[in-house]
Design an enzyme around this catalytic site. Structure first.
Site, PDB file in Angstrom:
ATOM      1  N   GLU A 153      22.997  65.357  30.108  1.00 15.33           N
ATOM      2  CA  GLU A 153      21.847  64.800  29.405  1.00 15.33           C
ATOM      3  C   GLU A 153      20.768  65.813  29.023  1.00 15.33           C
ATOM      4  OE1 GLU A 153      21.649  61.602  28.388  1.00 15.33           O
ATOM      5  OE2 GLU A 153      23.713  61.429  29.134  1.00 15.33           O
ATOM      6  N   SER A 203      41.195  14.457  54.336  1.00 11.62           N
ATOM      7  CA  SER A 203      41.572  14.283  55.743  1.00 11.62           C
ATOM      8  C   SER A 203      40.811  15.183  56.702  1.00 11.62           C
ATOM      9  CB  SER A 203      43.080  14.511  55.912  1.00 11.62           C
ATOM     10  OG  SER A 203      43.797  13.508  55.229  1.00 11.62           O
TER      11      SER A 203
END
Length: 869
Positions: free
Chosen positions: A186, A471
């Site tokens: 950069e 159940s």
């Protein structure tokens, strides 16, 4: 004679030139004034943005303190990073109230401070070898110890409304090769320019003029920081000029190291699900599941390469592109002199292996969401993202990792079953979803939580979504039934009470309700025990009818299930919605001797000064008599050993455990050991029918998780379930369900609350009066040797023992028969007095109906109106 000075007449001395000069001077003054205004304007903006703490002081979320044991995988750097994130200081830093650590040649010295959660008693020296803990030495008495407790690991910051995640790092914590990679990518002149690069700026301006638009970058690292902190990402010449002004001011205010630190914490590096990743600290954790200090050279180059396009170089969606970009950065580092060609070549040859996209193991995002929602009921969002609260949760990162791994292992099996079921479908179903909740049944502390298949794709937390438990609700029916023993022992419902399993229409409030069993198969007269362990629907509704639907609803609501439950026949089969978290909390009444504890996710909250804002405990509340609770536990152990949950044993989980499958439109499994309770739900978000029973969908995941859990030191000390006072084991003839005699060919031991046990001897194999008197006298003087019906198995059978299963119980299963569990326990009989034994020989009682023989029961389909089991 005076001398006249003659001024040469030039362009600037002529009227037009002088006018132009005045105009230029005016423009200069106006420009200077404008620049001064802009300078002051942005100076004020910078002052406002950078006054006090630069970044939002978001509250920090921590896991529970963790146990470090001999043999655990660990490194000095990992331990130091964890301690630093908690607040410990190193020797070269100002001492911290949280504690201090010191790196040694082959280990680390840990000294908790007064603000530590674990206390000074845990001060220890930890020696490591080959990536493992090989010695722990107490610093108090210099004695070796098998383990020590560490202050909790940092999970994440509490994200703001923009769902931004960030882990702040210091410049000193950033690896040098990451700094060099960023500068190579950069801003190679970062340490030499004043914030702007005139040469690069002019070159970019020339390109922009030729293109007719500001398309060229050329922003220095400082200008990028200025744009990220103060400006919008729009590409305009006006914004570029503003960048330059702010960059110059930033360079005046901070040194280069501070500017790079700000940049390293602010830079945007992608998206994980709904979270924005900002800063290299968070990116290191998100992409490699590492602390920033642990990043390798290739990993650092990859992160530096992502700056230009986090989406374009996403390693999960575009791995080839990400690898190419990483290698480009490595070559750029050669150009800047940060690497030699040989070092770059070695790094390029290493594969790019990001952490699995499933972030459950480290970030626990669904758990964090639940914590955040809980906190927002008590604090404002502004407080939570600005006051630096320290939030200590109940999360166990070891269990959370076990949950993530278990799902990753077992879910493909479930997917394959679903694909097989739907292979002829024109429209394949969406990916099935999952919830797993694990908690300590003694405290209610939620230790692990997964709320969906993939947080990056869906943030809906299924742990708190309402679904029919099917159940998995049935144990509460039988708990309500067994409470009858407390009111009328002579008419009590017991495990050997019989009901007729046959097609039945139930009338209730003028309406008819007709449940069904799997395959429309019915088994005649069955015991209450078999009705639960083999999940017989019709038989369960009959038990609920005997107990009273009102009582069933009262027990379930008191346990923490949906308070809007209606006392109807459908309640028996789990037809009313509850959340998986509610189901987990309700099951604590069985795992905790009848006491319910509310699930807790937040242990305590401290402000930035260490003041305790809240401390949470779950107060146990008695819901069931301990004897009633244990009867249900005994049946649930049987369900795992030889009932619908037998797949747990066939898959290799041998520890003492109790549990129940559940099937509605979804698949469930709820089960527990002596120190850990886990509920698993599997289903579709759109409520379509899963088409698999709980034994095929949820049980494999539950088993995979529990096998990993009991291998962890904190959960390996498993105890057998022990019956409370007031219970008795009685040997019965399995055909008549009365007290077995020496003449009975087979014997079944059954558990009862004292006062509800059978009083009659087996009439089919009844001994003579003389035999009974002789037998009683022999017992009294201690010379009688018990027959096979009296050879008891202790309820707390030691590990490795294998009590024989009851010989004549019908093998009714959802799954194929499993191998017998080597740690199955059978009830411990409470000795009766001599007088009681003699009296029992002559007591009468109602003769129970003889149960019909039953063939093995295949997997049962659910009545579409209620439960599928």
């Amino acid at each position: 004679m005076p001398v006249r000075l003659r001024i040469a007449r030039t362009f600037w001395t002529r009227p037009f030139g002088r006018a132009l000069l005045l105009v230029l001077l005016g423009l200069f003054l106006l420009s200077a004034a404008a620049f001064g205004y802009v300078w002051v304007h942005f100076s004020r903006i910078i002052d406002a943005r950078l006054s006090g703490e630069i970044f939002e002081n978001a509250s920090q979320i921590y896991a529970a303190p963790e146990l470090l044991s001999l043999g655990d995988d660990a490194s000095r750097e990992e331990l130091a990073a964890q301690l630093r994130r908690f607040g410990y200081s190193s020797p070269d830093e100002e001492p911290s109230a949280y504690g201090r650590f010191r790196l040694l040649g082959n280990g680390i010295e840990i000294q908790p401070g007064p603000a530590s959660l674990v206390g000074s008693s845990q001060a220890a020296r930890v020696d490591l070898a080959k990536g493992r803990v090989n010695r722990i030495l107490s610093l108090r008495d210099h004695a070796p110890r098998p383990s020590c407790r560490l202050d909790p690991a940092h999970i994440t910051n509490l994200f703001d409304s923009r769902r931004t995640k960030r882990r702040l790092v210091r410049y000193e914590d950033i690896p040098p090769h990451l700094i060099q990679a960023v500068l190579a990518a950069e801003d190679r002149r970062f340490y030499r320019h004043p914030g702007i690069s005139v040469v690069d700026g002019l070159r970019a301006l020339w390109v922009d003029i030729r293109k007719g638009a500001p398309v060229q970058g050329a922003s220095t690292l400082t200008m990028q920081l200025a744009r990220s902190f103060f400006l919008t990402p729009s590409r305009t010449w006006k914004r570029k000029a503003a960048e330059a002004v702010i960059a110059l001011q930033l360079e005046r205010r901070f040194n280069k190291e501070k500017i790079f630190e700000l940049y390293a914490n602010e830079i945007y590096l992608g998206q994980r699900g709904s979270f924005s990743i900002h800063g290299f600290g968070e990116a290191a954790r998100a992409y490699f599941d590492k602390d920033i200090s642990e990043l390798s050279l290739p990993e650092s180059a990859f992160l530096a390469g992502m700056i230009r396009g986090p989406s374009r170089y996403n390693p999960y969606r575009h791995p080839e592109r990400a690898l190419e970009r990483r290698n480009y950065i490595l070559e750029a580092m050669v150009e800047t002199g940060a690497l030699t060609p040989e070092q770059a070549e070695e790094a390029e040859n290493q594969p790019l292996v990001p952490a699995p996209a499933n972030v459950e193991a480290s970030a626990a995002p669904y758990f964090v969401d639940l914590v955040r929602d809980t906190l927002l009921e008590r604090y404002s969002e502004e407080e939570l993202v600005s006051q630096s609260y320290r939030i200590y949760t109940t999360l166990d990162l070891g269990l959370q990792q076990a949950a993530a791994e278990a799902i990753r292992e077992a879910l493909p099996e479930v997917d394959a079953k679903l694909q097989e079921r739907t292979r002829h479908s024109r429209t394949p179903p969406p990916p099935v979803q999952i919830t797993l909740i694990a908690l300590d049944p003694r405290t209610g502390h939620v230790k692990a939580l997964v709320g969906g298949r993939d947080y990056t794709r869906s943030q809906l937390n299924r742990a708190v979504a309402h679904r029919q438990p099917g159940s998995a609700f049935k144990p509460f029916v039988f708990a309500a039934a067994f409470t009858s023993a407390l009111e009328n022992p002579e008419q009590a419902i017991t495990p050997v009470t019989t009901v007729v399993d046959e097609p039945t229409v139930f009338e209730f409030e003028g309406q008819q309700y007709e449940p069904s069993n799997f395959g429309e198969k019915f088994f005649g007269i069955v015991t209450v025990r078999d009705a639960l362990i083999h999940s017989l629907n019709v038989a369960t509704v009959k038990v609920a009818e005997m107990a009273g639907y009102d009582r069933v609803a009262q027990v379930a609501v008191a346990a923490g299930l949906n308070p809007r439950l209606r006392p109807t026949p459908a309640i028996s089969l789990g037809a009313y919605d509850s959340t998986p978290l509610e189901v987990a909390g309700a099951y604590t009444v069985f795992a905790n001797n009848g006491y319910r504890v509310t699930p807790v996710t937040i242990a305590q909250v401290l402000d930035s000064d260490g003041k305790v804002l809240e401390r949470n405990f779950s107060q146990p509340r008695l819901v069931l008599d301990p004897r009633v609770a244990y009867l249900v536990v005994d049946l649930l152990m049987d369900a795992i050993n030889r009932g619908t949950g037998a797949g747990v044993r066939s898959r290799g989980f041998t520890a003492p455990a109790a549990g129940k499958t559940g099937t509605s439109r979804d698949g469930w499994f709820a089960g527990f050991t002596s120190n850990l309770l886990c509920v698993v739900w599997v289903g579709y978000d759109d409520y379509r029918d899963l088409g698999l029973p709980g034994s095929a969908a949820a049980l494999p995941i539950w088993t995979a998780f529990m096998k990993r859990a009991v291998a962890l030191p904190a959960y390996s000390d498993l105890q057998s379930f022990t019956p409370p006072e007031g219970m008795v084991s009685v040997p019965l003839d399995p055909e008549t369900l009365q007290i077995a005699t020496p003449e009975c060919p087979e014997v079944r031991t059954e558990l009862f609350i004292v006062g509800t046990e059978p009083r009659e001897f087996c009439p089919k194999h009844r001994p003579s009066v003389a035999q009974r008197v002789t037998r009683a006298l022999s017992r009294a003087i201690g010379v009688f040797k018990p027959g096979r019906e009296e050879k008891e198995q202790p309820k707390t059978a030691p590990p490795g023992t294998a009590p024989a299963p009851p010989p004549q119980i019908p093998e009714l299963r959802e799954e194929p028969p499993a191998a017998p569990d080597p740690q199955v326990e059978s009830p411990e009989k409470k000795p009766r007095s001599f007088l009681g034994r003699v009296a029992g020989l002559f007591r009468g009682g109602n003769h129970k109906k003889k149960p019909k023989d039953s063939a093995p029961l295949p997997e049962k389909k659910t009545d579409p109106r209620t439960s599928k089991e």
